[in-house]
Design a protein around this motif. Structure first.
Motif, mmCIF file in Angstrom:
data_model
loop_
_atom_site.group_PDB
_atom_site.id
_atom_site.type_symbol
_atom_site.label_atom_id
_atom_site.label_comp_id
_atom_site.label_asym_id
_atom_site.label_seq_id
_atom_site.Cartn_x
_atom_site.Cartn_y
_atom_site.Cartn_z
ATOM 1 N N ASN A 1 -2.945 10.110 9.210
ATOM 2 C CA ASN A 1 -4.428 10.396 9.096
ATOM 3 C C ASN A 1 -4.821 9.801 7.667
ATOM 4 O O ASN A 1 -6.011 9.146 7.777
ATOM 5 C CB ASN A 1 -5.037 11.866 9.021
ATOM 6 C CG ASN A 1 -4.738 12.475 10.441
ATOM 7 O OD1 ASN A 1 -4.954 11.768 11.112
ATOM 8 N ND2 ASN A 1 -4.389 13.918 10.221
ATOM 9 N N VAL A 2 -4.094 9.574 6.758
ATOM 10 C CA VAL A 2 -4.621 9.063 5.533
ATOM 11 C C VAL A 2 -4.545 7.617 5.686
ATOM 12 O O VAL A 2 -5.676 6.950 5.066
ATOM 13 C CB VAL A 2 -3.469 9.231 4.172
ATOM 14 C CG1 VAL A 2 -3.494 8.410 3.174
ATOM 15 C CG2 VAL A 2 -3.568 10.920 3.639
ATOM 16 N N ASN B 1 -0.231 0.804 18.030
ATOM 17 C CA ASN B 1 0.141 2.081 18.763
ATOM 18 C C ASN B 1 1.634 1.873 19.398
ATOM 19 O O ASN B 1 2.366 2.742 19.102
ATOM 20 C CB ASN B 1 -0.654 2.451 20.010
ATOM 21 C CG ASN B 1 -2.209 2.763 19.704
ATOM 22 O OD1 ASN B 1 -2.141 3.853 18.865
ATOM 23 N ND2 ASN B 1 -3.481 1.906 19.705
ATOM 24 N N SER C 1 1.246 -4.035 20.006
ATOM 25 C CA SER C 1 -0.091 -3.319 19.408
ATOM 26 C C SER C 1 0.403 -2.148 18.208
ATOM 27 O O SER C 1 1.527 -1.972 18.285
ATOM 28 C CB SER C 1 -0.672 -2.679 20.440
ATOM 29 O OG SER C 1 -0.042 -1.603 20.866
ATOM 30 N N LEU D 1 0.673 -1.342 0.207
ATOM 31 C CA LEU D 1 0.180 -0.125 -0.031
ATOM 32 C C LEU D 1 0.808 1.343 0.116
ATOM 33 O O LEU D 1 0.202 2.308 -0.083
ATOM 34 C CB LEU D 1 -0.938 -0.055 1.235
ATOM 35 C CG LEU D 1 -2.051 -1.058 1.435
ATOM 36 C CD1 LEU D 1 -2.784 -0.859 2.668
ATOM 37 C CD2 LEU D 1 -2.606 -1.104 0.057
ATOM 38 N N ARG E 1 -5.087 6.100 8.516
ATOM 39 C CA ARG E 1 -6.240 5.642 9.379
ATOM 40 C C ARG E 1 -7.527 6.013 8.850
ATOM 41 O O ARG E 1 -8.638 5.268 8.977
ATOM 42 C CB ARG E 1 -6.173 6.860 10.718
ATOM 43 C CG ARG E 1 -4.941 6.436 11.436
ATOM 44 C CD ARG E 1 -5.327 6.756 12.909
ATOM 45 N NE ARG E 1 -5.579 8.265 12.907
ATOM 46 C CZ ARG E 1 -5.935 8.994 14.030
ATOM 47 N NH1 ARG E 1 -5.839 8.346 15.248
ATOM 48 N NH2 ARG E 1 -6.004 10.233 13.810
ATOM 49 N N GLU E 2 -7.712 6.880 7.791
ATOM 50 C CA GLU E 2 -8.940 7.025 6.868
ATOM 51 C C GLU E 2 -9.114 5.729 6.079
ATOM 52 O O GLU E 2 -10.321 5.369 5.839
ATOM 53 C CB GLU E 2 -8.746 8.448 6.363
ATOM 54 C CG GLU E 2 -10.069 8.522 5.332
ATOM 55 C CD GLU E 2 -9.934 9.533 4.491
ATOM 56 O OE1 GLU E 2 -8.618 10.099 4.168
ATOM 57 O OE2 GLU E 2 -10.913 10.181 4.118
ATOM 58 N N ARG E 3 -8.192 5.480 5.573
ATOM 59 C CA ARG E 3 -8.469 4.578 4.354
ATOM 60 C C ARG E 3 -8.106 2.991 4.826
ATOM 61 O O ARG E 3 -8.956 2.098 4.183
ATOM 62 C CB ARG E 3 -7.448 4.818 3.132
ATOM 63 C CG ARG E 3 -7.694 6.267 2.381
ATOM 64 C CD ARG E 3 -8.637 6.436 1.278
ATOM 65 N NE ARG E 3 -8.537 5.263 0.509
ATOM 66 C CZ ARG E 3 -7.997 5.170 -0.670
ATOM 67 N NH1 ARG E 3 -7.334 6.316 -1.143
ATOM 68 N NH2 ARG E 3 -7.820 4.233 -1.307
ATOM 69 N N TYR E 4 -7.085 3.056 5.527
ATOM 70 C CA TYR E 4 -6.633 1.526 5.755
ATOM 71 C C TYR E 4 -6.713 1.208 7.304
ATOM 72 O O TYR E 4 -5.890 0.375 7.675
ATOM 73 C CB TYR E 4 -5.262 1.268 5.252
ATOM 74 C CG TYR E 4 -5.256 1.933 3.693
ATOM 75 C CD1 TYR E 4 -4.533 3.030 3.749
ATOM 76 C CD2 TYR E 4 -5.749 1.388 2.702
ATOM 77 C CE1 TYR E 4 -4.261 3.591 2.569
ATOM 78 C CE2 TYR E 4 -5.755 1.888 1.422
ATOM 79 C CZ TYR E 4 -4.953 3.034 1.444
ATOM 80 O OH TYR E 4 -4.775 3.432 0.176
ATOM 81 N N ARG E 5 -7.639 1.701 8.062
ATOM 82 C CA ARG E 5 -7.564 1.405 9.311
ATOM 83 C C ARG E 5 -7.954 0.001 9.907
ATOM 84 O O ARG E 5 -8.037 -0.240 11.007
ATOM 85 C CB ARG E 5 -8.271 2.418 10.225
ATOM 86 C CG ARG E 5 -9.698 2.484 10.285
ATOM 87 C CD ARG E 5 -10.393 3.476 10.620
ATOM 88 N NE ARG E 5 -9.740 4.294 11.937
ATOM 89 C CZ ARG E 5 -10.176 5.241 12.379
ATOM 90 N NH1 ARG E 5 -11.367 5.914 11.913
ATOM 91 N NH2 ARG E 5 -9.630 6.075 13.354
ATOM 92 N N ASP E 6 -8.703 -0.645 9.132
ATOM 93 C CA ASP E 6 -9.227 -1.916 9.419
ATOM 94 C C ASP E 6 -8.538 -3.022 10.053
ATOM 95 O O ASP E 6 -7.047 -2.884 9.626
ATOM 96 C CB ASP E 6 -10.108 -2.148 8.282
ATOM 97 C CG ASP E 6 -9.199 -2.529 6.947
ATOM 98 O OD1 ASP E 6 -8.678 -3.791 6.997
ATOM 99 O OD2 ASP E 6 -9.461 -1.731 6.543
ATOM 100 N N GLU E 7 -9.109 -3.837 10.341
ATOM 101 C CA GLU E 7 -8.278 -5.405 10.914
ATOM 102 C C GLU E 7 -7.482 -5.782 9.858
ATOM 103 O O GLU E 7 -6.298 -6.350 10.034
ATOM 104 C CB GLU E 7 -9.431 -6.185 11.082
ATOM 105 C CG GLU E 7 -10.089 -6.039 12.385
ATOM 106 C CD GLU E 7 -9.423 -5.746 13.381
ATOM 107 O OE1 GLU E 7 -8.640 -6.733 13.901
ATOM 108 O OE2 GLU E 7 -9.369 -4.836 14.178
ATOM 109 N N GLY E 8 -8.043 -5.919 8.517
ATOM 110 C CA GLY E 8 -7.212 -6.524 7.430
ATOM 111 C C GLY E 8 -5.844 -6.192 7.483
ATOM 112 O O GLY E 8 -4.957 -6.692 7.367
ATOM 113 N N ARG F 1 -3.411 -6.964 10.356
ATOM 114 C CA ARG F 1 -2.981 -8.324 10.028
ATOM 115 C C ARG F 1 -1.862 -8.379 9.065
ATOM 116 O O ARG F 1 -1.004 -9.023 9.029
ATOM 117 C CB ARG F 1 -4.281 -9.181 9.600
ATOM 118 C CG ARG F 1 -5.174 -9.538 10.874
ATOM 119 C CD ARG F 1 -6.350 -10.289 10.081
ATOM 120 N NE ARG F 1 -7.130 -10.937 11.220
ATOM 121 C CZ ARG F 1 -7.090 -12.093 11.563
ATOM 122 N NH1 ARG F 1 -6.355 -13.043 10.950
ATOM 123 N NH2 ARG F 1 -7.977 -12.619 12.457
ATOM 124 N N ALA F 2 -2.277 -7.687 7.948
ATOM 125 C CA ALA F 2 -1.259 -7.651 6.766
ATOM 126 C C ALA F 2 0.040 -6.974 7.282
ATOM 127 O O ALA F 2 1.321 -7.692 6.615
ATOM 128 C CB ALA F 2 -1.882 -7.024 5.774
#
Lengths: 374, 174
Positions: free
Chosen positions: B67-68, B116, B114, B33, B70-77, B80-81
């Motif tokens: 922020n970019v 963070n 984590s 990404l 967190r906006e676009r790619y904050r998910d679990e997937g 994991r990746a």
């Protein structure tokens, strides 16, 4: 604990070569005129705030589908012919003001810890072989938040694995041989999937860790538990207090001030545990904002019934997203929230209107004097 | 039709900072990404160029990138990746050189932390920022950042010790 006094040095030395770009490519896009970009942004906002017929119709249709199939874990995306009139839903202001009244009665209780247990999921298009289908990556979080801020906060996290979203997705997964690993690729701006990496579909272990720093943020500013407990309970004062953290927004938050305020105020209803009176002020504040609409009776992702309200969150990359909140009007607390595609475009171009993108449900919220499980 | 002076200034900013924004993007969102995150970061940065604090371009750019992501790619997937990719970097280490076991243990331990924790640790160790600059990126005060760093570091130490255990029985080092 200084068994590895040089752990930062060891980490610096372990810096992977993959972090360095092969080269600096030419600037990837022609520089757009900033004033034009700004203007386009404002126009975007105006479009989002006017509840166009199409948006209202989409909301009504979504409600009707949920009402028809309350037991389903995830309402399937509906076709254009699936629309059924919902019977006299409460207006958004009625829902919000009733929730505010109930929240006011939800007096702060004593207890060293505030315990919040929630489950969240995000829907991901995965691939195996040539097949692609939708799976939900679920996880659970249990937070023991020290109310004094003097003891550590404990967070227990567990990945619950990936499960097919709909029966059709389950069939596609089985047809692919029920793979234990699936490929997850980046969603491209065209809605196609980029090259993926293999991810396991099984659940992970429960992981607990203590947390010394502030867990929650208003906008981009970290806030302590004490700050949260001191938020104003008067809606105009709450508005002022929240806007103190507005510095232009951006990133995952809207750059428009009103949209930003809506996003942050609604986070006080679901994501961030605040006292009942502060939540009441958040509901009353949201009730004054344009663009908030009623969904009537809806169910959350656990099938629990509540009153729903929604607003449109504008996102250039994914197209407009509908953020939906399900409120238990008996207590004024949120049962859950979810995000759905409103008009597929960009990264959601291949999805149908109404497709679920992600959700979060609050399973438990209480105060206690017990000791956190570690 | 950007005004030529700003455009030139911004293009220079891009050339100077691309490698470091890219490195941050790989560590936070994964290599697949990274190019997309970098492009989007600079697009957002251009829109907000007027607000860039003078003399602190890099923390500001990394804040935009954050922020970019967190906006676009904050998910679990994504998480994991990224963790999987870090484990792959650890496994990728050729097992001939000195210090390999430690390097692998550090990367394995980092992957287990984590998001963070990984962020505060790598802002210092990989992005080379000062605590003050790193605090700007994550938008907190410097003291708050130091507390986060201390705790993340403690957890990394613990995780490294745990990651080294199996390796020690095989090939004791030190």
């Amino acid at each position: 604990m200084k068994n590895h006094p040089d752990v930062m040095k060891a980490l610096a030395e372990a810096r992977p070569a993959q972090l360095d770009p092969p080269r600096t490519p030419p600037f990837p896009f022609p520089l757009p005129d900033r004033t034009v970009t700004g203007r386009r942004h404002r126009r975007f906002r105006a479009a989002a705030l006017i509840p166009a017929g199409a948006l209202a119709a989409a909301a009504v249709t979504a409600v009707a589908v949920v009402a028809i199939d309350p037991g389903g874990p995830a309402p399937t995306p509906h076709g254009p012919g699936a629309s059924v009139e919902a019977a006299q839903p409460l207006a958004a202001s009625q829902i919000l003001l009733t929730a505010a009244e109930r929240s006011t009665e939800d007096a702060p209780r004593s207890g060293r810890y505030l315990v919040v247990r929630r489950e969240s999921g995000s829907v991901i298009t995965v691939g195996s072989g040539t097949a692609t289908y939708e799976m939900t990556a679920k996880s659970s979080q249990e937070t023991w938040l020290s109310r004094s801020g003097e003891e550590p906060t404990w967070v227990t996290f567990q990945k619950l694995g990936l499960t097919p979203l709909t029966p059709a997705d389950a069939a596609a997964w089985r047809a692919a041989g029920s793979p234990e690993q699936v490929m997850i690729g980046k969603p491209l701006p065209t809605g196609e999937l980029g090259p993926g990496s293999a991810v396991s579909t099984s659940a992970g272990p429960r992981e607990s860790s203590s947390w010394g720093a502030d867990l929650y943020a208003l906008g981009d500013t970290s806030v302590s538990v004490r700050d949260l407990e001191n938020l104003p309970t008067d809606p105009p004062a709450l508005r002022t207090a929240l806007l103190e953290h507005f510095h232009g927004g951006g990133g995952d938050l809207p750059t428009d001030r009103d949209q930003w305020l809506l996003a942050v105020a609604s986070s006080l209803i679901t994501d961030i545990p605040v006292s009942g009176p502060v939540r009441a002020a958040a509901f009353r504040l949201i009730a004054t904002m344009p663009g908030v609409r009623s969904l009537g009776v809806v169910t959350d992702q656990r099938g629990r019934e509540g009153q729903g309200f929604a607003f449109t969150s504008v996102n250039a990359a994914s197209g407009p997203i509908e953020r939906r909140f399900v409120i238990d009007l008996a207590t004024g607390r949120a049962l859950g929230e979810e995000s759905r595609v409103l008009r597929p475009s960009g990264t959601t171009a291949k999805l149908k209107p109404g497709s679920l993108l992600g959700y979060s449900v609050v399973l438990e919220q209480r105060t206690t004097d017990e000791t956190p499980p570690k | 039709m950007a005004d030529p002076e700003s455009a030139q200034e911004f293009t220079a900013l891009y050339a100077d900072n691309h490698p470091r924004v890219y490195a941050y993007a790989v560590a936070r969102a994964g290599q697949p990404l990274a190019d997309e995150v970098v492009a989007e970061t600079f697009l957002v940065a251009w829109r907000r160029f007027a607000q860039m604090p003078s003399g602190a371009a890099l923390p500001w750019l990394l804040g935009v990138a954050r922020n970019v992501i967190r906006e676009r790619y904050r998910d679990e997937g994504r998480q994991r990746a990224v963790a999987a990719e870090m484990l792959a970097w650890a496994a990728d280490t050729p097992d001939v050189a000195d210090g390999v076991a430690e390097r692998s243990a550090v990367l394995t331990a980092l992957a287990r932390l984590s998001e963070n924790d990984r962020e505060v640790l790598t802002l210092i160790a990989w992005d080379g920022l000062s605590p003050r600059a790193a605090a700007r990126v994550v938008n907190c005060s410097t003291p708050a950042f130091l507390v986060r760093l201390h705790r993340a570091r403690t957890r990394l130490e613990r995780a490294v010790a745990a990651a080294e255990e199996p390796a020690i029985t095989k090939e004791p080092s030190r």
